[in-house]
Write a protein that holds these residues in place. Sequence first.
Motif, mmCIF file in Angstrom:
data_model
loop_
_atom_site.group_PDB
_atom_site.id
_atom_site.type_symbol
_atom_site.label_atom_id
_atom_site.label_comp_id
_atom_site.label_asym_id
_atom_site.label_seq_id
_atom_site.Cartn_x
_atom_site.Cartn_y
_atom_site.Cartn_z
ATOM 1 N N ALA A 159 32.672 -50.615 -12.475
ATOM 2 C CA ALA A 159 31.332 -51.202 -12.480
ATOM 3 C C ALA A 159 30.275 -50.161 -12.138
ATOM 4 O O ALA A 159 30.443 -49.368 -11.203
ATOM 5 C CB ALA A 159 31.257 -52.351 -11.483
ATOM 6 N N GLY A 160 29.180 -50.192 -12.892
ATOM 7 C CA GLY A 160 28.059 -49.312 -12.580
ATOM 8 C C GLY A 160 27.412 -49.667 -11.260
ATOM 9 O O GLY A 160 26.682 -48.862 -10.673
ATOM 10 N N GLN A 161 27.643 -50.869 -10.752
ATOM 11 C CA GLN A 161 27.065 -51.324 -9.493
ATOM 12 C C GLN A 161 27.942 -50.971 -8.287
ATOM 13 O O GLN A 161 27.531 -51.181 -7.140
ATOM 14 C CB GLN A 161 26.862 -52.844 -9.543
ATOM 15 N N SER A 162 29.137 -50.457 -8.534
ATOM 16 C CA SER A 162 30.038 -50.132 -7.421
ATOM 17 C C SER A 162 29.461 -49.020 -6.554
ATOM 18 O O SER A 162 28.919 -48.035 -7.053
ATOM 19 C CB SER A 162 31.403 -49.693 -7.965
ATOM 20 N N LYS A 163 29.611 -49.156 -5.234
ATOM 21 C CA LYS A 163 29.200 -48.101 -4.308
ATOM 22 C C LYS A 163 30.239 -46.991 -4.236
ATOM 23 O O LYS A 163 29.994 -45.948 -3.625
ATOM 24 C CB LYS A 163 29.000 -48.689 -2.908
ATOM 25 N N HIS A 164 31.389 -47.227 -4.846
ATOM 26 C CA HIS A 164 32.494 -46.273 -4.736
ATOM 27 C C HIS A 164 33.029 -45.912 -6.117
ATOM 28 O O HIS A 164 34.232 -45.960 -6.375
ATOM 29 C CB HIS A 164 33.603 -46.867 -3.872
ATOM 30 N N GLN A 165 32.120 -45.511 -6.985
ATOM 31 C CA GLN A 165 32.517 -45.219 -8.356
ATOM 32 C C GLN A 165 33.492 -44.047 -8.426
ATOM 33 O O GLN A 165 34.475 -44.100 -9.177
ATOM 34 C CB GLN A 165 31.280 -44.942 -9.210
ATOM 35 N N GLN A 166 33.233 -43.001 -7.659
ATOM 36 C CA GLN A 166 34.117 -41.840 -7.717
ATOM 37 C C GLN A 166 35.520 -42.194 -7.243
ATOM 38 O O GLN A 166 36.516 -41.810 -7.870
ATOM 39 C CB GLN A 166 33.559 -40.692 -6.865
ATOM 40 N N GLU A 167 35.620 -42.940 -6.155
ATOM 41 C CA GLU A 167 36.936 -43.336 -5.656
ATOM 42 C C GLU A 167 37.655 -44.243 -6.666
ATOM 43 O O GLU A 167 38.878 -44.130 -6.860
ATOM 44 C CB GLU A 167 36.805 -44.070 -4.321
#
Length: 427
Positions: free
Chosen positions: A317-325
């Motif tokens: 999700a583009g809204q995720s705070k943890h995109q890299q993880e």
Amino acid sequence: MKGKKPYILLSLLLCISVILYGCSTGSSGSSDDSGKVTLEWWSHDNPSFVAANKKFIADYEKENPNIKIKLQIFPYDAMMQKLKAAYAGKNPPDLAQVFGSWVPEYAKNGLLSEVSPVDSEWVKDNFYEPSLGSYSIGDKVFGIPHEYNLENGGILAHPEMFEKANVEYPENWEQLLDVAQKLTIRDGDKIKVKGFEFVSSDNVMFTLFSLILQQNGTYLTEDGHLNLSSPEAITAMTELKKFVTDYKITDLLGFGETESQDMFFKKQAAMVIRGPWTIGVGRDNYKTDDFDYIPMPSFTDNPPYFAAESGWGEIVAGQSKHQQEAWDFVKYMAESDQAKFFNLTTLSVPANKSVAEDPSFLEEAPLMKASLDVLQYGQFIGEGIDTDYLKKQLNDNFQLIATEKLSVEEGLKKTEEAVNKMMDKQK
């Protein structure tokens, strides 16, 4: 692999959600004071998928103690609806396991995280193009597939029926028709055992397209519209009609009610063209391995060209705070060892080329040979095609053609016009 199809209203619902809610930086993931990150991952409830996913979580968390992955499992239909609602409500899961054809509308509405340029080059180099089709828009990649989803190239076959009829597995089209007629068992005018079955929710479309491509034809115009008015399309549909009206090796009984693989495992059909995911249906649902999965002959002297949708894979999700993880975990699952485990566990065709080309994969899944041998001949079905709608139109009109209520040309033209009108609306 089926059990899984998107709904026609997805585009409209996503557009509404973007208008109402816009893009947000919300997330369902979290992190605590120790810096440990929790990722929320959604998937559907296919038992073999669940088994593979849980093993990935256990192994990854062991190697990465700062990551906690919370897997939520939903029935297929419920997951589709919940995912749309979660994106509309600005609180989607960090990552989700989705069918490829779900992806374009999410991506086009700016709701997905993009695979990094470096990683996207790795994906393009190492994954089959048809499996990536729906996960890509231009040069951008918005997900990584597990599965090369195909319904062509292989036939479920009952060896004891061949032995009883004293026939061999067919190696060309003429032999296919001859063998299918000898395998067909009738009670008067009624077919008790179909010699060859292709009439299913998916395979009318996929078989038609394969016959067109094997004639060096195309079912798309240069601008991406459906073209079923060509001589190749008319020849292909005429041949499929003959399966019912002339060769009499199948009929329309059960169409829309009983899936063709279920007819096969109930021994109501001797041969069925269906994707290799049905090998698992026999193993898991019918508790049998007393069948073969053999190559589907080409309609012509050309190779067995076919069209394929993009199968199951992961999006972030583009809204995720943890995109890299989240992407780190997705890439972990896409690496050869994990990808091989997933495909062997789910009996799905590898999207990762290195897995498909690994001799040990075939040693562990010998019935997949027919599918692996034809992967080079596949092409992505096409951008912007609502395949559910297309299948519905083709299936409805094929029944009218096969019962001679419409000519081949009329049925194909009706399908073409309806689908192109829908495509223009969506644009």
